[in-house]
Design a protein around this motif. Structure first.
Motif, short mmCIF file in Angstrom:
data_model
loop_
_atom_site.label_atom_id
_atom_site.label_comp_id
_atom_site.label_asym_id
_atom_site.label_seq_id
_atom_site.Cartn_x
_atom_site.Cartn_y
_atom_site.Cartn_z
N ASN A 22 0.88 3.99 -3.06
CA ASN A 22 0.23 5.32 -2.73
C ASN A 22 0.92 6.33 -2.07
O ASN A 22 0.74 7.53 -2.44
CB ASN A 22 -0.99 5.25 -1.99
CG ASN A 22 -2.02 4.06 -2.27
OD1 ASN A 22 -2.57 4.40 -3.52
ND2 ASN A 22 -2.53 3.01 -1.66
N TYR A 23 2.24 5.85 -1.63
CA TYR A 23 3.03 7.02 -1.01
C TYR A 23 4.51 6.65 -1.38
O TYR A 23 5.49 6.70 -0.52
CB TYR A 23 2.75 6.95 0.49
CG TYR A 23 1.17 7.16 0.99
CD1 TYR A 23 0.69 8.49 0.88
CD2 TYR A 23 0.83 6.31 1.40
CE1 TYR A 23 -0.80 8.38 0.99
CE2 TYR A 23 -0.77 6.34 1.89
CZ TYR A 23 -1.44 7.19 1.58
OH TYR A 23 -2.52 7.42 1.93
N GLN B 240 -5.03 8.37 8.49
CA GLN B 240 -5.60 9.40 7.73
C GLN B 240 -7.12 9.75 8.74
O GLN B 240 -7.90 8.71 9.31
CB GLN B 240 -6.19 9.34 6.67
CG GLN B 240 -4.79 9.20 5.60
CD GLN B 240 -5.36 8.68 4.38
OE1 GLN B 240 -4.61 9.08 3.34
NE2 GLN B 240 -6.22 7.90 3.76
N ASP C 163 0.91 -1.26 -0.06
CA ASP C 163 0.07 -0.02 -0.21
C ASP C 163 0.93 1.27 0.07
O ASP C 163 0.35 2.23 -0.51
CB ASP C 163 -0.90 0.25 1.23
CG ASP C 163 -2.07 -1.14 1.09
OD1 ASP C 163 -2.46 -1.50 0.02
OD2 ASP C 163 -2.60 -1.17 2.24
N PHE C 164 1.85 1.27 0.91
CA PHE C 164 2.74 2.43 0.86
C PHE C 164 3.34 2.58 -0.37
O PHE C 164 3.53 3.75 -0.95
CB PHE C 164 3.85 2.31 1.93
CG PHE C 164 3.28 2.53 3.41
CD1 PHE C 164 2.08 2.65 3.77
CD2 PHE C 164 4.16 2.50 4.55
CE1 PHE C 164 1.48 2.95 4.88
CE2 PHE C 164 3.66 2.68 5.78
CZ PHE C 164 2.29 3.08 5.80
N ARG D 274 -0.61 5.77 6.65
CA ARG D 274 0.22 6.32 5.61
C ARG D 274 1.57 6.50 6.41
O ARG D 274 1.43 6.89 7.63
CB ARG D 274 -0.51 7.51 5.14
CG ARG D 274 -0.59 8.66 5.88
CD ARG D 274 -0.94 9.90 5.23
NE ARG D 274 0.06 10.53 4.42
CZ ARG D 274 -0.03 11.26 3.51
NH1 ARG D 274 -1.21 11.55 2.88
NH2 ARG D 274 0.88 11.51 2.64
N TYR E 293 4.79 9.05 7.38
CA TYR E 293 5.21 10.44 7.50
C TYR E 293 6.93 10.36 7.81
O TYR E 293 7.25 9.32 8.23
CB TYR E 293 4.36 11.14 8.08
CG TYR E 293 4.58 11.14 9.72
CD1 TYR E 293 4.76 12.36 10.30
CD2 TYR E 293 4.26 9.90 10.32
CE1 TYR E 293 4.38 12.39 11.64
CE2 TYR E 293 4.36 9.81 11.91
CZ TYR E 293 4.56 11.08 12.44
OH TYR E 293 4.73 11.21 13.80
N LEU F 178 8.11 10.13 2.78
CA LEU F 178 7.41 8.80 2.27
C LEU F 178 8.05 7.59 2.03
O LEU F 178 9.11 7.39 2.89
CB LEU F 178 6.98 9.37 0.73
CG LEU F 178 6.38 10.59 0.69
CD1 LEU F 178 5.99 11.07 -0.74
CD2 LEU F 178 4.90 10.42 1.57
N TRP F 179 7.34 6.49 1.61
CA TRP F 179 7.98 5.42 1.65
C TRP F 179 9.01 4.86 0.68
O TRP F 179 8.91 5.05 -0.38
CB TRP F 179 6.80 4.18 1.55
CG TRP F 179 7.34 2.72 1.60
CD1 TRP F 179 7.28 1.84 0.44
CD2 TRP F 179 7.83 2.02 2.58
NE1 TRP F 179 7.97 0.68 0.91
CE2 TRP F 179 8.29 0.53 2.35
CE3 TRP F 179 7.97 2.53 4.07
CZ2 TRP F 179 8.60 -0.17 3.27
CZ3 TRP F 179 8.63 1.34 4.83
CH2 TRP F 179 8.74 0.07 4.57
#
Length: 448
Positions: free
Chosen positions: A82-83, A219, A78-79, A210, A212, A92-93
């Motif tokens: 999306n990130y 979220q 997912d990271f 998510r 950071y 971010l990842w």
């Protein structure tokens, strides 16, 4: 540092009752699963004596470890989708962290001993310390597999367990208040115990996590799913993990091992059917090889021998444990605690050694721990951060009335354990006044 790992020619899967499929694409993960040390986890129950209360709770550290790996894998996916990091330091990842995260997730429990926490208390071991030893010792197959990635890779994986790895996203993925470990054991334990308390929307939670700069946040639109998770954890501790019958069996197990240890120290191994594999632990002189030889089955085999031991206490405790004869318990408070010595004396006066047939057991848990800088010397914030639309962060309990109600509210109880004969005596005519006096201090399951 970027670590390269060989991919399998074709993805392999493990069929799982909780996650449906557990997906493996890296050769190193399959190699770790096939090691002697990881396969040993098949022989250690996840919930220890809870299986005496919830008969379905026969699942193992092996299945849980695979589940933690799978949740971590899904978080990484997912990271990355999306990130993904665009440049160093953007918070971010960085998918170069995937391999160390997945290996740490898979191996996080590899240091557990037989009957886990009971064994730790008797023999002064610590499963996290043993996890680090097993990962970093050149003598283990796990270490050899990890070193094939890079000479320093075992230490990197171990540092995640020790919470010293420099990337907080990786550390919090494995160890935080909403991590892969907790999410799997709540779902898995609920499934296997047949309870519904631990069921929460894991798919939604993974969707709203998510990365950071300082770790992992949720979220704002996912706050209610995390609220449900916190409440589920609270319920599982109250209804499953702190169940008084499971704790009563754990008291017997603790005293059984203590008695065996004392007999060995006082009279030698021939008085306890030579428990060869436990001798290094009785003597507090053991290494990795000694540790890895032990599992639940080894202890259960010794318990079978001890059922016919010449020592009355060892024989009786072994039979009570294997035949599921848990100690009874009553709740006590600080106000009634001064009566405990009297209650222990009454137990002893009918022929039970109070050192082995009574116990006080406190079980408390903090459902949610909000960060308090004044009482935290680690600098690690354990709380769950909620990210608003404008990018600001708020601690979860400041936004959720439900979590605020549970925040920093320790829950649990204090119980006094004793043989069930004190409430249901066999020799009533001989010791009738003693039993009557004991029972006069018990009302509605509590010491008065």
């Amino acid at each position: 540092m970027t670590y390269q790992a060989k991919l399998l020619p074709r993805e392999k899967v493990f069929r799982d009752p909780v996650h449906n499929y557990i997906h493996v694409e890296h050769q190193v993960i399959m190699d770790l699963i096939d090691t002697r040390e990881f396969q040993r986890l098949r022989r250690i129950k996840q919930l220890g004596t809870s299986a005496f209360t919830f008969h379905g709770a026969e699942h193992t550290r092996f299945t849980h470890s695979l589940g933690v790996y799978e949740i971590a894998r899904r978080i990484c996916d997912d990271f990355q989708r999306n990130y993904p990091s665009q440049h160093p330091g953007d918070g971010l990842w960085d998918d170069n962290e995937r391999l160390v995260a997945l290996c740490a997730a898979l191996l996080h429990d590899i240091g557990h001993g037989p009957y886990s926490h009971t064994f730790e208390r008797i023999f002064n071991t610590n499963h996290e310390a043993w996890t680090v030893k097993i990962i970093t010792s050149p003598a283990t197959e796990v270490n050899q597999v990890l070193r094939a990635i890079a000479p320093d890779f075992p230490e990197k994986v171990a540092s995640v367990i020790q919470k010293t790895y420099p990337n907080p996203q990786v550390v919090q993925m494995i160890s935080s208040q909403v991590d892969a470990d907790r999410m799997d054991y709540l779902l898995r334990d609920a499934y296997n115990t047949g309870t519904k308390y631990g069921l929460f929307d894991v798919t939604r939670i993974l969707r709203v996590l998510r990365p950071y700069q300082n770790g992992i946040v949720i979220q704002a639109n996912g706050m209610h799913a995390v609220e449900d998770y916190i409440v589920c954890r609270f319920q599982m501790y109250q209804q499953v993990y702190f169940h008084p019958v499971s704790r009563g069996m754990e008291v017997i197990l603790t005293h059984l091992l203590q008695r065996a240890k004392k007999l060995y120290e006082d009279k030698g191994s021939h008085h306890i059917q030579t428990p060869t594999l436990l001798v290094p632990f009785f003597e507090q002189n053991f290494g990795i090889e000694d540790y890895l030889r032990l599992d639940d089955g080894v202890l259960n085999t010794y318990f079978t021998y001890w059922r016919d031991n010449a020592d009355d206490i060892l024989r009786d405790l072994a039979r009570r444990f294997q035949d599921r004869k848990p100690f009874k318990s009553i709740e006590y408070t600080k106000a009634s605690a001064p009566k405990l010595e009297k209650m222990m004396a009454l137990v002893e006066s009918v022929g039970f050694d109070k050192n082995y047939y009574t116990a006080v057991n406190d079980s408390f848990d903090l459902p949610y721990d909000a960060y308090d800088p004044a009482n935290n010397n680690t600098g690690i914030k354990p709380q769950i951060e909620v990210r608003q639309m404008d990018g600001t962060l708020n601690e979860l309990s400041t936004l959720s009335p439900i979590v605020h109600a549970l925040s920093e509210r320790t829950t649990g109880d204090r119980r006094f354990y004793f043989p069930r004969e004190m409430l249901h005596p066999k020799d009533l005519q001989i010791f009738a006044p003693i039993y009557q006096e004991f029972q006069s201090h018990v009302k509605n399951g509590a010491l008065i």
